[in-house]
Design an enzyme around this catalytic site. Structure first.
Site, mmCIF file in Angstrom:
data_model
loop_
_atom_site.group_PDB
_atom_site.id
_atom_site.type_symbol
_atom_site.label_atom_id
_atom_site.label_comp_id
_atom_site.label_asym_id
_atom_site.label_seq_id
_atom_site.Cartn_x
_atom_site.Cartn_y
_atom_site.Cartn_z
ATOM 1 N N ASP A 16 20.899 -8.133 -9.228
ATOM 2 C CA ASP A 16 20.198 -7.402 -10.295
ATOM 3 C C ASP A 16 21.096 -6.263 -10.776
ATOM 4 O O ASP A 16 22.044 -5.872 -10.079
ATOM 5 C CB ASP A 16 18.859 -6.848 -9.789
ATOM 6 C CG ASP A 16 18.099 -6.107 -10.890
ATOM 7 O OD1 ASP A 16 17.994 -6.660 -12.011
ATOM 8 O OD2 ASP A 16 17.645 -4.970 -10.662
ATOM 9 N N SER A 17 20.764 -5.718 -11.927
ATOM 10 C CA SER A 17 21.513 -4.566 -12.424
ATOM 11 C C SER A 17 21.279 -3.335 -11.538
ATOM 12 O O SER A 17 22.022 -2.362 -11.634
ATOM 13 C CB SER A 17 21.081 -4.262 -13.861
ATOM 14 O OG SER A 17 19.681 -4.088 -13.905
ATOM 15 N N TYR A 48 21.391 -2.576 -17.844
ATOM 16 C CA TYR A 48 21.949 -3.697 -18.604
ATOM 17 C C TYR A 48 21.193 -3.868 -19.929
ATOM 18 O O TYR A 48 21.718 -4.436 -20.870
ATOM 19 C CB TYR A 48 21.796 -4.998 -17.820
ATOM 20 C CG TYR A 48 22.821 -5.251 -16.743
ATOM 21 C CD1 TYR A 48 23.647 -4.250 -16.259
ATOM 22 C CD2 TYR A 48 22.968 -6.535 -16.198
ATOM 23 C CE1 TYR A 48 24.580 -4.503 -15.249
ATOM 24 C CE2 TYR A 48 23.900 -6.801 -15.207
ATOM 25 C CZ TYR A 48 24.700 -5.777 -14.729
ATOM 26 O OH TYR A 48 25.619 -6.042 -13.746
ATOM 27 N N GLY A 49 19.954 -3.398 -19.939
ATOM 28 C CA GLY A 49 19.058 -3.682 -21.067
ATOM 29 C C GLY A 49 19.509 -3.152 -22.409
ATOM 30 O O GLY A 49 19.016 -3.581 -23.455
ATOM 31 N N CYS A 79 17.672 -10.266 -12.469
ATOM 32 C CA CYS A 79 17.635 -9.408 -13.658
ATOM 33 C C CYS A 79 17.324 -10.253 -14.896
ATOM 34 O O CYS A 79 18.031 -11.220 -15.189
ATOM 35 C CB CYS A 79 19.008 -8.740 -13.814
ATOM 36 S SG CYS A 79 19.154 -7.716 -15.271
ATOM 37 N N ASN A 80 16.283 -9.871 -15.608
ATOM 38 C CA ASN A 80 15.894 -10.624 -16.811
ATOM 39 C C ASN A 80 16.987 -10.567 -17.874
ATOM 40 O O ASN A 80 17.280 -11.557 -18.527
ATOM 41 C CB ASN A 80 14.604 -10.059 -17.399
ATOM 42 C CG ASN A 80 13.398 -10.340 -16.533
ATOM 43 O OD1 ASN A 80 12.601 -11.216 -16.827
ATOM 44 N ND2 ASN A 80 13.236 -9.606 -15.450
ATOM 45 N N THR A 81 17.583 -9.384 -18.028
ATOM 46 C CA THR A 81 18.615 -9.230 -19.066
ATOM 47 C C THR A 81 19.820 -10.104 -18.736
ATOM 48 O O THR A 81 20.344 -10.808 -19.611
ATOM 49 C CB THR A 81 19.031 -7.746 -19.174
ATOM 50 O OG1 THR A 81 17.851 -6.945 -19.340
ATOM 51 C CG2 THR A 81 19.959 -7.526 -20.338
ATOM 52 N N GLU A 163 11.785 4.468 -12.906
ATOM 53 C CA GLU A 163 12.761 5.033 -11.962
ATOM 54 C C GLU A 163 12.455 6.493 -11.657
ATOM 55 O O GLU A 163 12.801 7.007 -10.599
ATOM 56 C CB GLU A 163 14.181 4.837 -12.500
ATOM 57 C CG GLU A 163 14.517 3.358 -12.460
ATOM 58 C CD GLU A 163 15.966 3.014 -12.655
ATOM 59 O OE1 GLU A 163 16.786 3.923 -12.851
ATOM 60 O OE2 GLU A 163 16.262 1.815 -12.614
ATOM 61 N N CYS A 198 10.730 -8.027 -17.285
ATOM 62 C CA CYS A 198 11.727 -7.074 -16.802
ATOM 63 C C CYS A 198 11.377 -6.757 -15.349
ATOM 64 O O CYS A 198 10.190 -6.626 -15.009
ATOM 65 C CB CYS A 198 11.689 -5.803 -17.648
ATOM 66 S SG CYS A 198 12.751 -4.486 -17.021
ATOM 67 N N THR A 199 12.419 -6.610 -14.532
ATOM 68 C CA THR A 199 12.212 -6.389 -13.096
ATOM 69 C C THR A 199 11.379 -5.160 -12.765
ATOM 70 O O THR A 199 10.713 -5.113 -11.739
ATOM 71 C CB THR A 199 13.578 -6.213 -12.409
ATOM 72 O OG1 THR A 199 14.328 -5.258 -13.174
ATOM 73 C CG2 THR A 199 14.328 -7.514 -12.315
ATOM 74 N N HIS A 200 11.437 -4.136 -13.637
ATOM 75 C CA HIS A 200 10.751 -2.876 -13.334
ATOM 76 C C HIS A 200 9.260 -2.905 -13.646
ATOM 77 O O HIS A 200 8.500 -2.121 -13.102
ATOM 78 C CB HIS A 200 11.367 -1.733 -14.139
ATOM 79 C CG HIS A 200 12.704 -1.292 -13.645
ATOM 80 N ND1 HIS A 200 13.768 -2.150 -13.507
ATOM 81 C CD2 HIS A 200 13.159 -0.075 -13.258
ATOM 82 C CE1 HIS A 200 14.814 -1.477 -13.061
ATOM 83 N NE2 HIS A 200 14.471 -0.222 -12.903
#
Ligand code: DGL
Length: 282
Positions: A16-17, A48-49, A79-81, A163, A198-200
């Site tokens: 992942d990023s 990365y987004g 990571c989706n991006t 974050e 998105c991971t978040h």
């Protein structure tokens, strides 16, 4: 008597990023109890987004190389991006299978629509994701394959808010309401499902659930983490059975290991082992 050597446990690389992919690792640990894991967060290049396809592809390629070099037999690009921008360019040249999160996410959305008894055909999914993922339209293509029309909405403020730990703040609630209202304004139909691309965003699920309830009523919210882990279990069937030992987890980060360990616990829902610092060789 000659006793049989215990079967070698497969090693799954997860990339992942940054920290967000730990939400996918959480599901992988659950669905692949017979595997060991090596997780790499490219925190030096996070986010990365907001980056270009060329940059994201370079970083992702270097990360996969590193994980394969450390023994990964399957790499999950959490990571989706990176899944949206880089994977289509890297799949062919890879020595190990690569599994991204876009297709499993679209599948999860289609399943949720079906379990609500509406045929996915002509149903609409609102997809929340980073700017780069939305610009790639990867989710629109993946959803179309399941008969779902995707209304993609970039939510660039969500990653910094998560974050910062503001997953239940009134500020985040206001931001979420604005993003969702904008997405709804560009949707011709009432959406049948909300897909967190998105991971978040899974960390915002309770807050989003409240916001969606106010705006739309009972619309299911799905993410790709569980569907991706189920897919990984199909690729590594021996690892889907629990072994005699707990999965080993090795964590690598390209920036501060201490920060990774501190923030990562929030995403993994448990204390992280010691984090090793690595450099990506581009
Ligand atoms: N991991 C990214 C994703 O799922 C979010 C964070 C970033 O922008 O790097 O798209």
């Amino acid at each position: 008597m000659i006793s049989e050597a215990p079967a070698k446990r497969p090693v799954v690389g997860v990339f992942d990023s940054g920290f967000g992919g730990l939400t996918v690792l959480r599901e992988l640990l659950h669905h692949l109890p017979g595997a060991d894991f090596i997780y790499l967060g490219d925190t030096a290049h996070l986010p990365y987004g907001s980056k270009s396809q060329a940059a994201v592809t370079r970083f992702t390629s270097a990360a996969i190389k590193l994980l394969v070099g450390r023994g990964a037999e399957l790499v999950v690009v959490a990571c989706n991006t990176a899944s949206a921008l880089a994977l289509p360019h890297l799949d062919d040249g890879s020595p190990v299978p690569l599994l991204g999160v876009i297709k499993p996410g679209a599948e999860a959305a289609a399943d949720a629509v079906l379990s609500g008894h509406a045929a996915p055909l002509s149903s609409t999914a609102i997809v929340l994701a980073t700017e780069a993922t939305v610009a790639s339209h990867a989710y629109a293509y993946a959803c179309a394959a399941y008969g779902l029309l995707a209304v993609e909405k970039a939510c660039p403020l969500f990653v910094p808010l998560v974050e910062e730990g503001w997953t239940d703040s009134s500020v985040t609630e206001q931001v979420a309401a604005i993003y969702l209202q904008e997405a709804l304004a560009s949707s011709a139909e009432t959406p049948s499902v909300l897909l967190l691309g998105c991971t978040h965003y899974p960390l915002l699920r309770p807050l989003l659930q409240r916001t969606v309830q106010q705006l739309l009523g009972d619309v299911p919210i799905v993410d790709s983490a569980e569907a991706t882990a189920r897919q990984a279990a199909l690729l590594l069937p021996t690892a889907a059975k629990a072994g005699q030992q707990e999965p080993a987890l090795h964590v690598l980060a390209t920036d501060s290991p201490a920060k990774f360990q501190r923030l990562g616990a929030r995403f993994l829902h448990r204390t992280l082992p010691e984090v090793e610092h690595v450099e990506l060789e581009e």
